[in-house]
Design an enzyme around this catalytic site. Structure first.
Site, PDB file in Angstrom:
ATOM      1  N   VAL A  26       0.876  -1.281   0.056  1.00 25.42           N
ATOM      2  CA  VAL A  26      -0.091   0.018  -0.042  1.00 25.42           C
ATOM      3  C   VAL A  26       0.930   1.215   0.015  1.00 25.42           C
ATOM      4  CG1 VAL A  26      -1.597   1.314   1.320  1.00 25.42           C
ATOM      5  CG2 VAL A  26      -1.879  -1.315   1.120  1.00 25.42           C
ATOM      6  N   ALA A  30       9.588   6.210   5.214  1.00 23.38           N
ATOM      7  CA  ALA A  30      10.363   6.332   6.102  1.00 23.38           C
ATOM      8  C   ALA A  30       9.900   5.328   7.265  1.00 23.38           C
ATOM      9  CB  ALA A  30      10.832   7.761   6.551  1.00 23.38           C
ATOM     10  N   GLY A  32       8.029   2.715   7.441  1.00 25.56           N
ATOM     11  CA  GLY A  32       8.050   1.338   7.199  1.00 25.56           C
ATOM     12  C   GLY A  32       7.064   0.958   6.059  1.00 25.56           C
ATOM     13  N   LEU A  33       7.067  -0.176   5.751  1.00 28.79           N
ATOM     14  CA  LEU A  33       6.133  -0.753   4.585  1.00 28.79           C
ATOM     15  C   LEU A  33       4.642  -1.131   5.299  1.00 28.79           C
ATOM     16  CD1 LEU A  33       5.618  -1.953   1.957  1.00 28.79           C
ATOM     17  CD2 LEU A  33       6.524  -4.220   2.771  1.00 28.79           C
ATOM     18  N   VAL A  34       3.577  -0.747   4.431  1.00 29.42           N
ATOM     19  CA  VAL A  34       2.190  -0.843   4.774  1.00 29.42           C
ATOM     20  C   VAL A  34       1.567  -1.791   3.716  1.00 29.42           C
ATOM     21  CG1 VAL A  34      -0.026   0.021   5.148  1.00 29.42           C
ATOM     22  CG2 VAL A  34       1.727   1.203   5.992  1.00 29.42           C
ATOM     23  N   ASP A 141       2.371  16.051  14.093  1.00 21.34           N
ATOM     24  CA  ASP A 141       2.818  15.967  12.808  1.00 21.34           C
ATOM     25  C   ASP A 141       1.316  15.674  11.723  1.00 21.34           C
ATOM     26  OD1 ASP A 141       4.533  15.503  10.614  1.00 21.34           O
ATOM     27  OD2 ASP A 141       4.538  13.339  10.775  1.00 21.34           O
TER      28      ASP A 141
END
Length: 414
Positions: A26, A30, A32-34, A141
């Protein structure tokens, strides 16, 4: 050991229990991988995010603990919900949440948004912020990419990796620059939850414009653009700036009057302009808060004080001042994962929400993941995985800890 399957997704090794199948990328950034993945138990599709090497240092382990605790604690319709969490054999952390269709960044890239959509999304952002701020938590953020949307236009705030408790001194390295409040740029050790209000206003304006309201390439250029719209900051704000170079920069700027938002943004609804003028203010004491913004006429169609909850109990941040070893942080993180799976996934809990006005009579359950399938059959491997966690954690309290931090104290959870 519970059964895990390994997949290579965008060059990243993805190890997940057999419960979750067919991972598809998806987003890779920075953080991580979703991946999306099919949940065999609930028979739906979820989002699984990999946090690589969370025990690589004390800082990373503490950050992982902070995120887990916040996701366990924050239970609100406009906050992304924690469904499941596990640690792979390679000791990577995986966080499972509901899968959302898109985010605001992708929607805005299509161009200016219709006012009706911008109005509804604005309400949901501020409704979520009222809840978060009632816990004394600052998101820090907020940006379009951390605002998730599903195909029913339901909105959920994500990206709490940088969230903190409001305190007397705060770090300045927060908030993506385009959404950063002037007090962070000028007096970075002193700011409040009102920085999230500023970020929200930038997001609302961007939805209506189809582009950032302050599209600068540097802090100096961005502050100049802010001054051109809001006028020169009051002299007392300049006196609060501790850095002499920053004060000199402010003094060198030409004096500017505050401009009318109606003149600058004539295509905006007049009530949208009025709300933005109350949110984009130098003086944080004059800047509107989330609670009051919800009652603004621009949001009257959705505002319901009896359905805009606050937290029931304050979040326990005592762990955040702890200094200890990576191994001790690792123990605490494992314990937190085990507590979530045993106390919440298996037994359920109440949402950490207090409704304004007359309390609702029914208890609202957490959107948790059951360990059984829809037919009541226990999924193989789940108990074994929990047994491993339990075995790891059973002697936790007898371990040598260098601080007095009590791992069991998770407000609103156990």
């Amino acid at each position: 050991m519970a059964d895990f399957t390994n997949s290579q997704v965008m060059g990243v090794s993805f190890d997940i229990p057999t419960r979750y199948q067919e991972p598809q990328a998806v987003e890779l950034d920075a953080d991580g991988l979703v991946c999306s993945a099919a949940d065999k138990i609930l028979r739906n599709v979820v989002a699984v995010r990999k946090v690589t090497k969370p025990f690589g240092s004390s800082i990373l382990a503490k950050r992982a603990l902070r995120e887990i605790k916040l996701l366990r604690y924050l239970r609100h319709e406009n906050i992304v919900g924690l469904n499941d969490i596990f640690i792979s054999p390679a000791e990577d952390l995986y966080i499972v949440t509901e899968l959302m269709w898109t985010n605001l960044q992708r929607l805005i890239e299509r161009g200016p948004m219709e006012d009706a959509f911008a109005r509804y999304f604005s309400y949901q952002i501020l409704r979520g912020l009222k809840y978060v701020h009632s816990a004394g938590i600052i998101h820090r953020d907020l940006k379009p990419s951390t605002i998730l949307i599903n195909n029913n236009c339901d909105l959920k705030i994500s990206g709490f990796e940088h969230a903190r408790l409001q305190g007397p001194q705060m770090t300045g390295y927060v908030v993506t620059r385009l959404y950063r409040a002037p007090e962070i740029m000028l007096t970075w050790q002193k700011y409040s939850a009102k920085v999230d209000i500023w970020s929200s206003a930038c997001i609302i304006a961007e939805m209506l414009l189809g582009k950032p309201i302050f599209p600068a390439t540097s802090h100096a250029e961005q502050f100049q653009q802010i001054v051109k719209l809001l006028g020169s900051p009051p002299s007392w704000i300049r006196e609060m700036v501790t850095n002499s170079n920053t004060r000199g920069f402010i003094d060198c700027l030409p004096r500017c009057p505050r401009r009318s938002f109606a003149d600058v943004f004539p295509n905006f609804d007049k009530e949208a302009n009025d709300l933005l003028e109350r949110m984009l203010v130098f003086d944080v004491n004059e800047r509107i808060n989330a609670r009051d913004a919800l009652s603004h006429p621009y949001l009257r169609l959705y505002h319901d004080p009896n359905d805009e909850p606050t937290v029931k109990e304050t979040f326990d941040w005592s762990f955040d001042n702890t200094q200890t070893t990576v191994e001790n942080w690792k123990r605490i993180v494992y314990k937190e994962v085990w507590k979530f799976r045993t106390l919440e996934v298996k037994h359920g809990n109440e949402m950490n929400m207090h409704m304004g006005g007359k309390p609702k009579e029914e208890t609202v359950p957490i959107n948790i993941v059951s360990t059984s399938d829809p037919d009541g059959h226990i999924m193989s491997g789940t108990e074994e995985f929990d047994d491993i966690l339990s075995s790891f954690c059973q002697n936790f309290d007898s371990g040598e800890m260098t601080t007095s931090y009590q791992a069991e104290s998770v407000t609103g959870s156990s």
